[in-house]
Write an enzyme that holds these catalytic residues in place. Structure first.
Site, PDB file in Angstrom:
ATOM      1  N   SER A  63       0.809  -1.222   0.000  1.00 53.56           N
ATOM      2  CA  SER A  63       0.000   0.000   0.000  1.00 53.56           C
ATOM      3  C   SER A  63       0.843   1.272   0.000  1.00 53.56           C
ATOM      4  O   SER A  63       1.858   1.367   0.687  1.00 53.56           O
ATOM      5  CB  SER A  63      -0.921   0.007   1.222  1.00 53.56           C
ATOM      6  OG  SER A  63      -1.659   1.215   1.269  1.00 53.56           O
ATOM      7  N   SER A  79      -0.806   4.090   0.840  1.00 53.91           N
ATOM      8  CA  SER A  79      -1.585   4.968   1.717  1.00 53.91           C
ATOM      9  C   SER A  79      -0.744   5.616   2.811  1.00 53.91           C
ATOM     10  O   SER A  79      -0.906   6.813   3.083  1.00 53.91           O
ATOM     11  CB  SER A  79      -2.756   4.205   2.324  1.00 53.91           C
ATOM     12  OG  SER A  79      -3.711   3.873   1.332  1.00 53.91           O
ATOM     13  N   THR A 127      -9.049  -2.319   3.559  1.00 49.37           N
ATOM     14  CA  THR A 127      -8.876  -2.878   2.223  1.00 49.37           C
ATOM     15  C   THR A 127      -9.217  -4.361   2.262  1.00 49.37           C
ATOM     16  O   THR A 127      -9.639  -4.890   3.300  1.00 49.37           O
ATOM     17  CB  THR A 127      -7.440  -2.618   1.717  1.00 49.37           C
ATOM     18  OG1 THR A 127      -7.353  -2.998   0.345  1.00 49.37           O
ATOM     19  CG2 THR A 127      -6.397  -3.373   2.525  1.00 49.37           C
ATOM     20  N   LYS A 165     -13.627  -5.174   3.449  1.00 50.23           N
ATOM     21  CA  LYS A 165     -14.498  -4.035   3.146  1.00 50.23           C
ATOM     22  C   LYS A 165     -15.967  -4.303   3.490  1.00 50.23           C
ATOM     23  O   LYS A 165     -16.699  -3.386   3.849  1.00 50.23           O
ATOM     24  CB  LYS A 165     -14.370  -3.634   1.681  1.00 50.23           C
ATOM     25  CG  LYS A 165     -13.070  -2.911   1.342  1.00 50.23           C
ATOM     26  CD  LYS A 165     -13.082  -2.417  -0.095  1.00 50.23           C
ATOM     27  CE  LYS A 165     -11.865  -1.575  -0.409  1.00 50.23           C
ATOM     28  NZ  LYS A 165     -11.896  -1.003  -1.762  1.00 50.23           N
ATOM     29  N   ASP A 170     -24.523   7.603   4.241  1.00 55.38           N
ATOM     30  CA  ASP A 170     -25.522   7.195   3.251  1.00 55.38           C
ATOM     31  C   ASP A 170     -24.892   6.455   2.073  1.00 55.38           C
ATOM     32  O   ASP A 170     -25.418   5.449   1.600  1.00 55.38           O
ATOM     33  CB  ASP A 170     -26.286   8.422   2.740  1.00 55.38           C
ATOM     34  CG  ASP A 170     -27.212   9.011   3.804  1.00 55.38           C
ATOM     35  OD1 ASP A 170     -27.497   8.307   4.789  1.00 55.38           O
ATOM     36  OD2 ASP A 170     -27.627  10.174   3.646  1.00 55.38           O
ATOM     37  N   ASN A 194     -14.507   1.583   3.193  1.00 58.39           N
ATOM     38  CA  ASN A 194     -13.046   1.582   3.124  1.00 58.39           C
ATOM     39  C   ASN A 194     -12.441   2.599   4.079  1.00 58.39           C
ATOM     40  O   ASN A 194     -11.235   2.825   4.070  1.00 58.39           O
ATOM     41  CB  ASN A 194     -12.556   1.825   1.685  1.00 58.39           C
ATOM     42  CG  ASN A 194     -12.862   3.221   1.192  1.00 58.39           C
ATOM     43  OD1 ASN A 194     -13.629   3.967   1.795  1.00 58.39           O
ATOM     44  ND2 ASN A 194     -12.264   3.589   0.069  1.00 58.39           N
ATOM     45  N   ASP A 202     -14.384   5.376  -2.126  1.00 57.80           N
ATOM     46  CA  ASP A 202     -14.145   4.960  -3.509  1.00 57.80           C
ATOM     47  C   ASP A 202     -15.069   5.726  -4.458  1.00 57.80           C
ATOM     48  O   ASP A 202     -14.686   6.034  -5.592  1.00 57.80           O
ATOM     49  CB  ASP A 202     -14.367   3.455  -3.679  1.00 57.80           C
ATOM     50  CG  ASP A 202     -13.131   2.647  -3.321  1.00 57.80           C
ATOM     51  OD1 ASP A 202     -12.017   3.159  -3.503  1.00 57.80           O
ATOM     52  OD2 ASP A 202     -13.285   1.504  -2.855  1.00 57.80           O
ATOM     53  N   GLY A 262     -15.458  -7.608 -12.460  1.00 60.84           N
ATOM     54  CA  GLY A 262     -15.429  -7.854 -11.021  1.00 60.84           C
ATOM     55  C   GLY A 262     -16.750  -7.503 -10.380  1.00 60.84           C
ATOM     56  O   GLY A 262     -17.591  -6.807 -10.960  1.00 60.84           O
ATOM     57  N   GLY A 289     -16.017  -5.110  -3.630  1.00 59.49           N
ATOM     58  CA  GLY A 289     -16.290  -3.800  -3.061  1.00 59.49           C
ATOM     59  C   GLY A 289     -16.007  -2.654  -4.008  1.00 59.49           C
ATOM     60  O   GLY A 289     -16.807  -1.711  -4.129  1.00 59.49           O
ATOM     61  N   ALA A 290     -14.870  -2.693  -4.700  1.00 54.15           N
ATOM     62  CA  ALA A 290     -14.540  -1.619  -5.643  1.00 54.15           C
ATOM     63  C   ALA A 290     -15.538  -1.577  -6.783  1.00 54.15           C
ATOM     64  O   ALA A 290     -15.962  -0.497  -7.224  1.00 54.15           O
ATOM     65  CB  ALA A 290     -13.121  -1.816  -6.183  1.00 54.15           C
TER      66      ALA A 290
END
Length: 307
Positions: free
Chosen positions: A15, A17, A60, A64, A76, A85, A100, A124, A127-128
């Site tokens: 990562s 991040s 991640t 998630k 919301d 995330n 995201d 896919g 989550g993404a």
């Protein structure tokens, strides 16, 4: 106030991040620290945050969706997407959010892409992908989800009112279609008529499964680093009530330029690039957490294993 934060997942050593958050903290004039937290499958988010004294975390894969049951409330957008995330402590409660959505919108706006005029294929159904489909349906796009797992694909199609196909080999998309890849690194690609796509937006910034295919078919590809930066700014502002903005200088960098020069040694796998060791790694949750042993360098600190 000192902000103690981290990214929770398995694996997390790749990562960027921590690198980004360190820059945000410095630019925002805030004191803080951001940890890599390699979490085993028995992880309790509430317990982890309490024992490490964290005010917030990014989440991640593979957590998630699985952490949702521990959260007291959701924003919301997180409620609609069905995964988080970013999680922060508000008093004695945990609030979950999904940045995201903001990250994807940021990529589209920064690149002057009006997605409404494209037929869009989403690879896919994790989550993404859920965040991508939410953005695209809000934009009024014609969306098709391609995913080998029929249960997951049909679920996302039903929830968001889009089309699902298990394999797209015989499915003819219009020339000029747009592709969103939400496949994790190293994934096997589905059969697609790749020559139909003129633009691909990737969710990952390392070991992209679509990078070579895009180059082969001369498809313009926007790598996952842009997405990361936009959602990281949104995450930072959510977790710290900060005022970070997306800087053009940061977007202009390549992911490899963000890689630190120090290394972490993973047992059995040689050297792995990591952030400077003022941002330590914590192994949490038992023997299935990443077995990581930090090699000390000048100015570095070792990781702490928490069981």
């Amino acid at each position: 106030m000192k902000y103690l934060m981290g990214i929770v997942g398995y694996p997390v050593a790749h990562s960027l991040s921590p690198t980004l958050f360190r820059q945000f903290l410095q630019a925002d004039g805030k004191e803080g620290k951001y940890f890599y937290i390699s979490a085993g499958h028995r992880t309790s988010l509430n317990e982890l945050m309490a024992q490490l004294g964290l005010c917030g975390v990014n989440v991640t894969a593979p957590y998630k969706a699985s952490f949702l049951g521990e959260l007291h409330s959701l924003t919301d957008i997180a409620q609609t997407i069905g995964c988080v995330n970013a999680v922060k402590r508000v008093g004695d409660e945990l609030l979950g959010h999904n940045t995201d959505y903001e990250g994807i919108l940021g990529v589209l706006k920064a690149n002057f892409i009006n997605a409404k005029f494209h037929q869009v294929v989403v690879l896919g159904a994790g989550g993404a992908a859920r965040a991508v489909v939410k953005v695209l349906t809000d934009c009024g796009c014609d969306v098709t989800v391609v995913n080998r797992n029929r249960e997951h694909g049909e679920r996302i199609a039903h929830e968001f009112g889009v089309q699902y196909v298990k394999t797209a080999f015989r499915y003819v998309f219009p020339t000029g279609s747009m592709l969103f890849s939400c496949l994790p690194p190293g994934s096997e690609l589905p059969d697609l008529a790749w020559d139909r796509f003129e633009l691909a937006i990737d969710s990952v910034y390392f070991r992209s499964p679509i990078k070579d295919m895009c180059a082969q078919h001369r498809i313009r590809r926007i790598g996952g680093y842009e997405w990361l930066v936009h959602q990281a700014v949104a995450s930072y502002n959510f977790l710290t009530d900060g005022h970070a903005t997306v800087q053009s200088e940061l977007l202009a960098k390549k992911p490899e330029q963000m890689r630190p020069t120090h290394f972490v040694t993973r047992e059995g796998s040689g050297h792995h690039p990591m952030e400077n060791f003022e941002l330590p790694l914590v192994a949490w949750g038992g023997d299935d957490a990443e077995s990581l042993e930090l090699t000390e360098h000048e100015g570095g600190v070792a990781s702490e294993a928490v069981r």
